[in-house]
Design an enzyme around this catalytic site. Structure first.
Site, PDB file in Angstrom:
ATOM      1  CE  LYS A  23      -0.701 167.323  39.528  1.00  0.00           C
ATOM      2  NZ  LYS A  23      -0.985 166.083  40.351  1.00  0.00           N
TER       3      LYS A  23
HETATM    4  C1  LIG Z   1       1.019 162.702  35.597  1.00  0.00           C
HETATM    5  C2  LIG Z   1      -0.315 162.829  36.235  1.00  0.00           C
HETATM    6  N1  LIG Z   1      -1.301 162.689  35.362  1.00  0.00           N
HETATM    7  C3  LIG Z   1      -2.596 162.889  35.443  1.00  0.00           C
HETATM    8  C4  LIG Z   1      -2.877 163.472  36.875  1.00  0.00           C
HETATM    9  C5  LIG Z   1      -4.396 163.484  36.952  1.00  0.00           C
HETATM   10  O1  LIG Z   1      -4.791 164.804  37.426  1.00  0.00           O
HETATM   11  P1  LIG Z   1      -6.337 165.203  37.852  1.00  0.00           P
HETATM   12  O2  LIG Z   1      -6.296 164.650  39.337  1.00  0.00           O
HETATM   13  O3  LIG Z   1      -6.285 166.594  37.670  1.00  0.00           O
HETATM   14  O4  LIG Z   1      -7.135 164.087  37.293  1.00  0.00           O
HETATM   15  C6  LIG Z   1      -2.088 163.514  37.858  1.00  0.00           C
HETATM   16  C7  LIG Z   1      -2.553 163.685  39.218  1.00  0.00           C
HETATM   17  O5  LIG Z   1      -1.985 163.396  40.091  1.00  0.00           O
HETATM   18  C8  LIG Z   1      -0.666 163.058  37.430  1.00  0.00           C
HETATM   19  O6  LIG Z   1       0.255 163.100  38.420  1.00  0.00           O
END
Ligand SMILES: Cc1ncc(COP(=O)(O)O)c(C=O)c1O
Length: 375
Positions: free
Chosen positions: A181
């Site tokens: 990210k």
């Molecule tokens: C659009 C979106 N939502 C949610 C997430 C979930 O994030 P996390 O891995 O921090 O739970 C991601 C992760 O890649 C994502 O791309």
């Protein structure tokens, strides 16, 4: 040449901040988490930020904080990572998909009202690839029908639209600091929320539902705690927060470089036949998280392998959620249900996009894509 899909921008200073935490006595949720939460809160211009272990955890806790559960419906998008819809399932509710705009890949606000039923409790838009959805429109619909809005802002800390930032119009917005990210601690997340009562509830929900954190209990004299609600174990710790504090302070500088790279890709690739690039709207500051090109579906895999054979790291963000096996088998979804999401999902390829990418690497990626596609 090898061009990795992602290289982080963690500096010596960031590492020293982690070292300071490791040499201190207090590793879990404490002062450094607070420092990071304050940085993000100031940047977003919101009233509260709560550090958690992932965006997925943030989405789940936000849904719980508004009492969403069994029998409830949450309107969301099939063009996202499965985490978005999974969080709805984690609280026992049902995700109801609405197709996306072909130009941006974001949920099509025009189609939302048709999916509202007496069971609808929330709208969960995703600011795909870093460009914000039409939050003004979604907020208006939500207010008209008494729904809450939880933003999946995993891709979009830096974005604005119509002068609005993520977390400002939604009841809650959830962010991700996963390994690839815009700012990262390997794993991590945060929730921005304007209601003070919900912020207090979310602080308890991230730690079992306890009314005192370890910092409250141990940094001064021991204090007894109670557990007024049932929560989860999703609290961000000082070690992860230490990695994020410095990145947060450099966030616009990091964005500037990604924006330059984005423009270089656009110059080299826009208008070439068979290479689609989603639109950046004029009223929008795009967070420039991912740079996807949309190629003809029948060529996608050969382009993916072709780029990798030339040393270029790529990703697919994302195959449409409703066509993943679990969703097809559980809900009976099939091809054709959400045509715009499927068009992006079957053709999208993300190219490397991060501040450490050199100009010659951007040239190499663009040139190789053109070669591989024989354009
Ligand atoms: C659009 C979106 N939502 C949610 C997430 C979930 O994030 P996390 O891995 O921090 O739970 C991601 C992760 O890649 C994502 O791309």
């Amino acid at each position: 040449m090898t061009v990795e899909f992602f290289r982080h921008s963690i500096t010596k200073d960031d590492i020293e901040r982690v070292e300071t935490v490791l040499k201190s006595i207090f590793l879990t949720t404490g002062e450094v988490v607070k420092e990071f939460e304050n940085e993000l809160q100031r940047y977003l211009e919101v009233k509260n930020v709560i550090g958690v272990t992932s965006c997925t955890a943030g989405l789940q806790l936000s849904l719980l904080a508004w009492g969403i559960g069994k029998g409830d419906e949450v309107i969301t998008t099939p063009m996202s990572f499965c985490s978005t819809a999974n969080a709805v399932l984690h609280v026992g509710a049902t995700p109801i998909f609405v197709d996306v705009e072909e130009a941006t890949g974001n949920i099509n606000a025009e189609l939302v009202e048709d999916k509202i039923t007496k069971n609808t409790k929330a709208i969960l838009p995703v600011h795909l690839y870093g460009q914000m959805c039409d939050m003004k429109r979604l907020r208006k619909i939500a207010d008209q029908y008494g729904l809450i809005v939880i933003e999946d802002a995993a891709h979009c800390i830096e974005g604005t639209r119509d002068g609005i930032r993520t977390g400002q119009l939604g009841d809650a917005a959830c962010f991700s600091f996963y390994a690839t990210k815009n700012i990262t601690s390997g794993e991590g997340g945060a929730i921005a929320v304007n209601s003070i009562e919900k912020a207090e509830l979310l602080r308890m929900l991230r730690l079992h539902g306890m009314d005192k954190s370890a910092a409250d209990r141990y940094t001064k004299r021991y204090q007894h705690w109670d557990m007024p609600v049932l929560g989860w174990k999703y609290n961000m710790d000082n070690i992860h927060a230490a990695l994020l504090v410095g990145q947060m302070r450099r966030i616009d500088q990091l964005w500037e470089r990604r924006n330059q790279i984005w423009n270089m890709y656009e110059e080299r690739l826009r208008g070439l036949s068979g290479i689609g690039i989603l639109e950046t709207l004029p009223n929008s500051r795009h967070a420039r998280h991912l740079f996807p090109v949309i190629v003809p579906p029948e060529e996608r895999d050969s382009v993916l392998w072709g780029l990798q054979n030339k040393g270029i790291g790529v990703a697919v963000n994302f195959r449409a959620i409703h066509l993943l096996r679990y969703y097809k088998e559980t809900f009976g979804y099939k091809e054709g249900d959400f045509p715009c999401a499927e068009k992006i999902g079957s053709g999208t390829i993300s190219l490397p996009l991060y501040p450490a990418l050199k100009d010659e690497e951007v040239d190499y990626v663009a040139k190789t894509l053109i070669d591989v596609m024989n354009r």
